[in-house]
Scaffold this active site. Structure first.
Site, PDB file in Angstrom:
ATOM      1  CG  HIS A  82      58.980  95.550  54.641  1.00 40.62           C
ATOM      2  ND1 HIS A  82      57.786  95.657  55.307  1.00 40.62           N
ATOM      3  CD2 HIS A  82      59.047  94.267  54.204  1.00 40.62           C
ATOM      4  CE1 HIS A  82      57.157  94.498  55.294  1.00 40.62           C
ATOM      5  NE2 HIS A  82      57.902  93.630  54.620  1.00 40.62           N
ATOM      6  CG  ASP A  86      59.909 101.706  56.656  1.00 41.06           C
ATOM      7  OD1 ASP A  86      58.802 101.226  56.989  1.00 41.06           O
ATOM      8  OD2 ASP A  86      61.003 101.262  57.070  1.00 41.06           O
ATOM      9  CD  GLU A 112      47.941  99.566  56.909  1.00 40.44           C
ATOM     10  OE1 GLU A 112      46.959  98.866  56.683  1.00 40.44           O
ATOM     11  OE2 GLU A 112      48.900  99.161  57.594  1.00 40.44           O
TER      12      GLU A 112
END
Length: 172
Positions: A82, A86, A112
């Protein structure tokens, strides 16, 4: 009496100063509420408020709206983590900023997903801007985020022509 008037004047000045401080804080909080904390882009709340303020009147020129969705983003998170996901979102936001004008609006509308509102932009111009963006996504050195990482996206574009109802055009 003069002493009371002086005290009232000082209290009034202090009240004005506190009011100005509170108004500045309120504006700062509103800005924070309208921004995505990760990317710094506007969020859905801001977008909805902007759309609610649109007058129901004919457009003075074409208006294009583009939606960018990063392809296979869940796979990026699953495979690279993750934190890498990010970083991809933050870099994508920077790439979006690099292809739009100051009059355009960019918002992160989902995990997204990003939305671009392009005023005074016809379909071919919007397509060119989106092609530049997709090219930048493909050509970016994503290996700085994670070795072997590649990022692509898909874009959908809708254009309303001059004279269309401005609010209705964005609702589609």
């Amino acid at each position: 009496l003069e002493e009371v008037l002086a005290q009232l004047a000082q209290a009034h000045a202090e009240l004005q100063e506190r009011t100005a401080q509170l108004e500045a804080l309120q504006a700062q909080l509103r800005e924070q509420a309208d921004r995505d904390a990760l990317t710094g882009l506007h969020n859905r709340r801001h977008l909805a408020r902007r759309m609610d303020r649109l007058p129901v009147e004919p457009l003075q020129g074409p208006l294009s709206v583009a939606i960018l969705d990063l392809d296979h983003f869940k796979t990026i998170n699953d495979r690279y983590g993750h934190a890498a996901g990010d970083k991809v979102l933050v870099r994508t936001a920077a790439l979006l900023r690099s292809v739009v004008r100051g009059s355009d609006l960019i918002a992160r509308t989902g995990g997204e997903e990003f939305l671009l509102v392009l005023p005074q932009t016809g379909a071919s111009e919007a397509r060119e801007a989106c092609e530049r963006l997709l090219s930048k996504l493909r050509d970016e050195t994503w290996a700085r985020v994670a070795p072997g990482l590649r990022v692509t996206g898909s874009v959908g574009i809708a254009t309303a022509l001059e004279g269309a109802d401005s609010a209705a055009a964005l609702e589609r």
